[in-house]
Design a protein around this motif. Structure first.
Motif, PDB file in Angstrom:
ATOM      1  N   VAL A 159      42.423  63.661  51.395  1.00 37.74           N
ATOM      2  CA  VAL A 159      41.333  62.724  51.636  1.00 37.74           C
ATOM      3  C   VAL A 159      41.658  61.972  52.920  1.00 37.74           C
ATOM      4  O   VAL A 159      42.713  61.341  53.033  1.00 37.74           O
ATOM      5  CB  VAL A 159      41.149  61.746  50.462  1.00 37.74           C
ATOM      6  CG1 VAL A 159      39.938  60.853  50.701  1.00 37.74           C
ATOM      7  CG2 VAL A 159      41.006  62.500  49.139  1.00 37.74           C
ATOM      8  N   ALA A 199      36.926  63.459  51.385  1.00 40.53           N
ATOM      9  CA  ALA A 199      37.728  64.606  50.960  1.00 40.53           C
ATOM     10  C   ALA A 199      37.540  65.786  51.895  1.00 40.53           C
ATOM     11  O   ALA A 199      36.435  66.075  52.369  1.00 40.53           O
ATOM     12  CB  ALA A 199      37.356  65.004  49.539  1.00 40.53           C
ATOM     13  N   ALA A 230      37.838  62.008  44.131  1.00 44.37           N
ATOM     14  CA  ALA A 230      38.107  61.666  45.526  1.00 44.37           C
ATOM     15  C   ALA A 230      37.090  60.664  46.060  1.00 44.37           C
ATOM     16  O   ALA A 230      37.435  59.759  46.833  1.00 44.37           O
ATOM     17  CB  ALA A 230      38.106  62.924  46.385  1.00 44.37           C
ATOM     18  N   GLY A 241      39.204  57.666  47.217  1.00 39.00           N
ATOM     19  CA  GLY A 241      39.375  57.762  48.657  1.00 39.00           C
ATOM     20  C   GLY A 241      38.939  56.533  49.432  1.00 39.00           C
ATOM     21  O   GLY A 241      39.738  55.939  50.172  1.00 39.00           O
TER      22      GLY A 241
END
Length: 313
Positions: free
Chosen positions: A212, A217, A254, A258
């Motif tokens: 990420v 991602a 993610a 992230g």
């Protein structure tokens, strides 16, 4: 633009698959100047943070693959960006480097990943914030706690909190063979906390690394598949890396983690999944750039540099 990479010795790079080298090559292709130093080269002089750094030119056809064109002691804040890529172990030398870089940040340095975030983010314990995505997990110093966890789940993985590359990972099956001995040895007789997780048989399909970058991602991950009866998929432990698209579940995890970690200064992270379960969150020097790019054609280093340039605007 001048980029300083804080990393291991250049001579130790695995040239065919080193992610830091992939970053350097991408930056050099854009015309940026590449500088390198070790954590031991960082120091404080009259209150300011300096690094004795070498400017390098990369020539992949040469031997060695780099040429040092200049060596200079410069203020860390004088670089346009500092890329912290020192591999574990996360020992006192590493912590000291993050202290130096934290001061350099106060002097105006732009550092990726952020040294404060690196220091505060344990690659194992950080999972506690996101346990909804993880397999059953216990972290404790206490042998009895781990024995109770084993009785509940029957088949578990035990690992140290500061391990890397699959080092120190043990599987204990239902017979509990050597459980106490493993815990005593890894835990230094109760002096070190250990992580225990329910064993996931899906490891046979790979321990999947999802990168990420800047909260977004990379669309392909790398499944690191155990070989030869091993339980560890880590490439350093002999696992075979197979690139594949990330799953819908991995993408959703993610999308949650992230941007949150990016907002804390963690520009590049590596999420590790087994069977869709999140098992670790790597931040020190996530790898797999080269394997993913070579097998899929997706340029991971380009995504990294484009994201970095956006942060520097």
């Amino acid at each position: 633009m001048n980029l300083l990479f804080v990393a291991d010795p250049l001579s130790s790079f695995s040239v065919k698959k080193d992610s830091t080298l992939a970053m350097m090559l991408e930056a050099q292709a854009k015309g940026y100047a590449i500088w390198h130093c070790h954590i031991e080269d960082i120091k404080s002089v009259a209150g300011a943070i300096y690094a004795k750094s070498q400017k390098i030119k990369i020539d992949m056809a040469g031997s060695p693959w780099y040429v040092s064109t200049q060596t200079k002691e410069m203020k860390v804040a004088a670089f346009d960006a500092v890329i912290m890529r020192k591999d574990p172990p996360f020992d006192m030398s590493y912590v000291t480097a993050t202290w130096f870089l934290s001061q350099a940040k106060l002097e105006g340095a732009k550092i990726f990943n952020d040294p404060v975030a690196l220091r505060n983010h344990s690659e194992k314990l950080s999972l506690l914030e996101f346990l909804q995505y993880a397999p059953p997990t216990l972290i404790s110093y206490d042998l009895k706690d781990i024995q109770d966890f084993h009785r509940e789940h029957q088949d578990i993985i035990i690992k140290p909190l500061d391990g890397m590359g699959g080092m120190g990972i043990f599987r204990v099956k239902s017979d509990a063979l050597n459980l106490a001995s493993i815990v005593e040895t890894l835990g230094d007789s109760g002096k070190r906390a250990l992580m225990a997780q329910k064993f996931l048989p899906e490891i046979s399909e790979g321990d999947k690394r999802v990168l990420v970058i800047g909260g977004k991602a990379v669309p392909h991950g790398l499944a690191r598949i155990p070989q030869g009866g091993e339980v560890r998929g880590n490439l350093a432990a002999g696992g075979k890396g197979v690139a594949c698209p990330i799953s819908e579940k991995e993408a959703k995890v993610a999308e949650h983690i992230g941007p949150l970690l990016a907002s804390r200064g963690l520009h590049l992270i590596g999420l590790d999944f087994i069977g869709g379960y999140l098992t670790e969150i790597n931040v020190t020097s996530p790898t797999c750039f080269v394997e993913i790019t070579q097998q899929t054609g997706y340029d991971v280093a380009k995504q990294w540099l484009t994201s970095l340039e956006q942060y520097l605007k």
